[in-house]
Design a protein around this motif. Structure first.
Motif, PDB file in Angstrom:
ATOM      1  N   LEU B 162       0.825  -1.212   0.000  1.00 53.92           N
ATOM      2  CA  LEU B 162       0.000   0.000   0.000  1.00 53.92           C
ATOM      3  C   LEU B 162       0.862   1.265   0.000  1.00 53.92           C
ATOM      4  N   CYS B 163       1.897   1.275   0.799  1.00 50.58           N
ATOM      5  CA  CYS B 163       2.796   2.439   0.817  1.00 50.58           C
ATOM      6  C   CYS B 163       3.396   2.670  -0.577  1.00 50.58           C
ATOM      7  N   GLU B 164       3.897   1.597  -1.158  1.00 50.14           N
ATOM      8  CA  GLU B 164       4.524   1.728  -2.471  1.00 50.14           C
ATOM      9  C   GLU B 164       3.537   2.254  -3.503  1.00 50.14           C
ATOM     10  N   THR B 165       2.364   1.675  -3.520  1.00 47.60           N
ATOM     11  CA  THR B 165       1.375   2.088  -4.517  1.00 47.60           C
ATOM     12  C   THR B 165       0.948   3.537  -4.310  1.00 47.60           C
ATOM     13  N   ALA B 166       0.827   3.937  -3.055  1.00 46.08           N
ATOM     14  CA  ALA B 166       0.477   5.329  -2.757  1.00 46.08           C
ATOM     15  C   ALA B 166       1.537   6.264  -3.323  1.00 46.08           C
ATOM     16  N   MET B 167       2.789   5.986  -3.000  1.00 46.48           N
ATOM     17  CA  MET B 167       3.872   6.855  -3.462  1.00 46.48           C
ATOM     18  C   MET B 167       3.949   6.889  -4.977  1.00 46.48           C
ATOM     19  N   ARG B 168       3.774   5.741  -5.597  1.00 46.87           N
ATOM     20  CA  ARG B 168       3.876   5.707  -7.061  1.00 46.87           C
ATOM     21  C   ARG B 168       2.759   6.476  -7.715  1.00 46.87           C
ATOM     22  N   ARG B 172       1.508  12.477  -1.474  1.00 44.46           N
ATOM     23  CA  ARG B 172       2.573  13.238  -0.845  1.00 44.46           C
ATOM     24  C   ARG B 172       2.375  13.492   0.642  1.00 44.46           C
ATOM     25  N   GLN B 173       1.165  13.951   1.001  1.00 42.25           N
ATOM     26  CA  GLN B 173       0.982  14.378   2.395  1.00 42.25           C
ATOM     27  C   GLN B 173       1.035  13.203   3.368  1.00 42.25           C
ATOM     28  N   ILE B 174       1.269  13.517   4.610  1.00 37.87           N
ATOM     29  CA  ILE B 174       1.235  12.494   5.639  1.00 37.87           C
ATOM     30  C   ILE B 174      -0.060  12.666   6.441  1.00 37.87           C
ATOM     31  N   GLY B 175      -0.303  11.783   7.378  1.00 36.45           N
ATOM     32  CA  GLY B 175      -1.544  11.838   8.137  1.00 36.45           C
ATOM     33  C   GLY B 175      -2.583  11.013   7.415  1.00 36.45           C
ATOM     34  N   ALA B 176      -3.775  11.525   7.274  1.00 37.04           N
ATOM     35  CA  ALA B 176      -4.836  10.779   6.601  1.00 37.04           C
ATOM     36  C   ALA B 176      -4.714  10.989   5.095  1.00 37.04           C
ATOM     37  N   VAL B 177      -4.787   9.882   4.345  1.00 36.70           N
ATOM     38  CA  VAL B 177      -4.642   9.936   2.892  1.00 36.70           C
ATOM     39  C   VAL B 177      -5.645   8.977   2.285  1.00 36.70           C
ATOM     40  N   ASP B 232      10.778   2.456   3.001  1.00 33.98           N
ATOM     41  CA  ASP B 232      11.694   3.557   2.706  1.00 33.98           C
ATOM     42  C   ASP B 232      11.601   3.826   1.212  1.00 33.98           C
ATOM     43  N   ALA B 233      11.114   4.999   0.869  1.00 27.87           N
ATOM     44  CA  ALA B 233      10.773   5.289  -0.530  1.00 27.87           C
ATOM     45  C   ALA B 233      11.971   5.518  -1.438  1.00 27.87           C
ATOM     46  N   ALA B 234      13.187   5.483  -0.890  1.00 24.47           N
ATOM     47  CA  ALA B 234      14.361   5.838  -1.696  1.00 24.47           C
ATOM     48  C   ALA B 234      14.409   5.096  -3.033  1.00 24.47           C
ATOM     49  N   TYR B 235      14.040   3.831  -3.016  1.00 21.78           N
ATOM     50  CA  TYR B 235      14.182   3.033  -4.235  1.00 21.78           C
ATOM     51  C   TYR B 235      13.305   3.485  -5.393  1.00 21.78           C
ATOM     52  N   LEU B 236      12.281   4.271  -5.081  1.00 16.47           N
ATOM     53  CA  LEU B 236      11.385   4.731  -6.149  1.00 16.47           C
ATOM     54  C   LEU B 236      11.981   5.893  -6.945  1.00 16.47           C
ATOM     55  N   GLN B 237      13.020   6.480  -6.416  1.00 13.20           N
ATOM     56  CA  GLN B 237      13.741   7.536  -7.140  1.00 13.20           C
ATOM     57  C   GLN B 237      12.798   8.615  -7.651  1.00 13.20           C
ATOM     58  N   ARG B 238      11.868   9.028  -6.831  1.00 10.81           N
ATOM     59  CA  ARG B 238      10.922  10.038  -7.300  1.00 10.81           C
ATOM     60  C   ARG B 238      11.446  11.446  -7.088  1.00 10.81           C
ATOM     61  N   ASP B 239      12.565  11.531  -6.390  1.00 16.26           N
ATOM     62  CA  ASP B 239      13.085  12.836  -6.037  1.00 16.26           C
ATOM     63  C   ASP B 239      14.218  13.180  -6.990  1.00 16.26           C
ATOM     64  N   ILE B 240      13.961  14.044  -7.939  1.00 17.12           N
ATOM     65  CA  ILE B 240      14.987  14.358  -8.913  1.00 17.12           C
ATOM     66  C   ILE B 240      16.203  14.927  -8.199  1.00 17.12           C
TER      67      ILE B 240
END
Lengths: 252, 252
Positions: B162-168, B172-177, B232-240
């Motif tokens: 779920l975390c991965e799919t959300a990030m992909r 972005r925001q934290i808390g309720a999503v 840990d979202a690092a592997y998604l490389q979403r941060d240019i």
DNA sequence: CGGTTTATTGACCTGGCTCAATATGTGTGG
DNA sequence: CCACACATATTGAGCCAGGTCAATAAACCG
């Protein structure tokens, strides 16, 4: 220095030729790549998690493993790299390591600067394509590992790992086979998402089909091993021509 | 025909721009790619195992899954493709499908001919590189799935998915999503190497953190979900910029 | 409204894990 | 060549996370 490494680079070229059709000048470009020999001791990190790399690493002898782990520190091997593999080819395009690379046994590698691979690729688009294609075979292997760990029982997982590793090392004949496999039962457990205790017990039940002796595997009945593993080698794309067009860069 | 597809191609370009630095003419080449809309019904094959493909498929809406299976026919989803993903980009270089691609819900896709991607790549080496890089992110995701299935318990596996799919999907925001997630519990089971019965029971224990409602997910406590997932979202490389050099093709 | 998926729950079972002891290598320095 | 130290393999006993089987209950879809 590059000179004595030519034989090793030839191994890498042979690998590329398995799946891509390269012109002579392109092949020559591969053989002319600068390369620096290095050695990694068993259980030593070769690339650390998050590290920025400037080299891709061709495995010459030994085995390199790619490692992940969970919050409790349980390790999971996500990929094995045997001689002839370029262990982190993807780093050419994504230099920041998203997982650690560690030697599973004493390993001899050849470091090839990203820069050299990049400029050779820029000069020869077909080479870039061949490298990309090889990365995609690694991804197909990864995909099979997900199936292996997610949907096969203990015996199937180990059998599949052994079949795959045999094929990747170029094992061809059927019947009785023997090949290099310097993994401990603990490392096999880490590669299959199991426990070393259960690996040991499972190997016992597989004794008539396959046994581990020292740093190598003795397959007594390849056909039965393949059956147990539910193994189909198609994904390894070792058969040139099986993939259709193998040269798409036309330079038009 | 290409005209009304421009908005969809823009989504793909946005994706590439996340991880690669492209010049304006290179971006224009992406937007000028020919593209043919198509629809795939839920549970219908989009690409069959072993099929030779001539298109890459951009997911516009819905979700596509990559499937593997064992000898008993138990299915294992090895990858999920959400809107903006080029579901089988690797087919540009390896047109023979090593696994089937199936829609998990009614899905709208855009088919882009390999040939067009190839000639655009030949004209713009930086584009080839960007495509290759995106494939490598998919491989990093696959690598995480191996860890997920091999070394996490039921709650961790689902939370991680779920975390991965959300990030992909760009959450972005934290808390309720809340985000789109049209998978059945059966499909979640196939993606995590579990049983639908156990998925159901595990979701019950996660109720205070996350709930599935209809075709979407309600995250009540993002921080806790991340903790459960060991994510840990690092592997998604979403941060240019996180990956260092993002433009290596120099055309020198 | 009827038919088909999908979700939910109970009862029971088992493959693989944990903990722990023992045996067997294997490499090293003396 | 031996002996010690450490890594690896093997085995037993007991347990438990997650699977299996099967029956309802909801939800979804024309």
């Amino acid at each position: 220095m590059p000179h004595q490494n030519r034989a090793d680079l030839q191994v890498f070229l042979d690998r590329l030729n398995l799946r891509s059709r390269l012109r002579l000048d392109e092949q020559q470009a591969v053989l002319n790549l600068p390369a620096y020999a290095a050695q990694v001791d068993a259980n030593a990190d070769h690339v650390a998690l998050g590290e920025m790399t400037e080299f891709a690493s061709l495995v010459v002898t030994g085995v390199l493993g790619r490692f992940g782990q969970n919050a409790q520190g349980d390790r999971q091997i996500t990929a094995l790299h045997v001689p002839g593999d370029m262990a982190n080819l993807q780093s050419v395009v994504e230099p920041k390591a998203t997982s650690a690379l560690q030697a599973l046994s004493r390993t001899k590698i050849l470091k090839i600067p990203h820069q050299a691979l990049q400029s050779a690729s820029a000069r020869h688009p077909a080479l870039a394509e061949a490298l990309w294609r090889d990365c995609m075979v690694d991804a197909a292997i990864l995909s099979q590992w997900v199936v292996n760990i997610g949907r096969r029982d203990a015996a199937g997982r180990i059998a599949h790992l052994l079949c795959e590793t045999a094929m990747r090392q170029g094992v061809r004949q059927i019947g009785a086979v023997s090949f290099d496999f310097p993994l401990t039962q603990n490392q096999i457990a880490d590669a299959t998402g199991m426990t070393s205790v259960h690996v040991n017990r499972t190997l016992k039940t597989l004794r008539s089909v396959v046994t581990l002796a020292g740093r190598s595997v003795q397959v007594h009945d390849w056909t039965e091993l393949v059956r147990q593993a539910d193994f189909d080698a198609a994904y390894l794309q070792r058969d040139i021509g099986s993939g259709g067009k193998l040269r798409i860069a036309t330079g038009d």
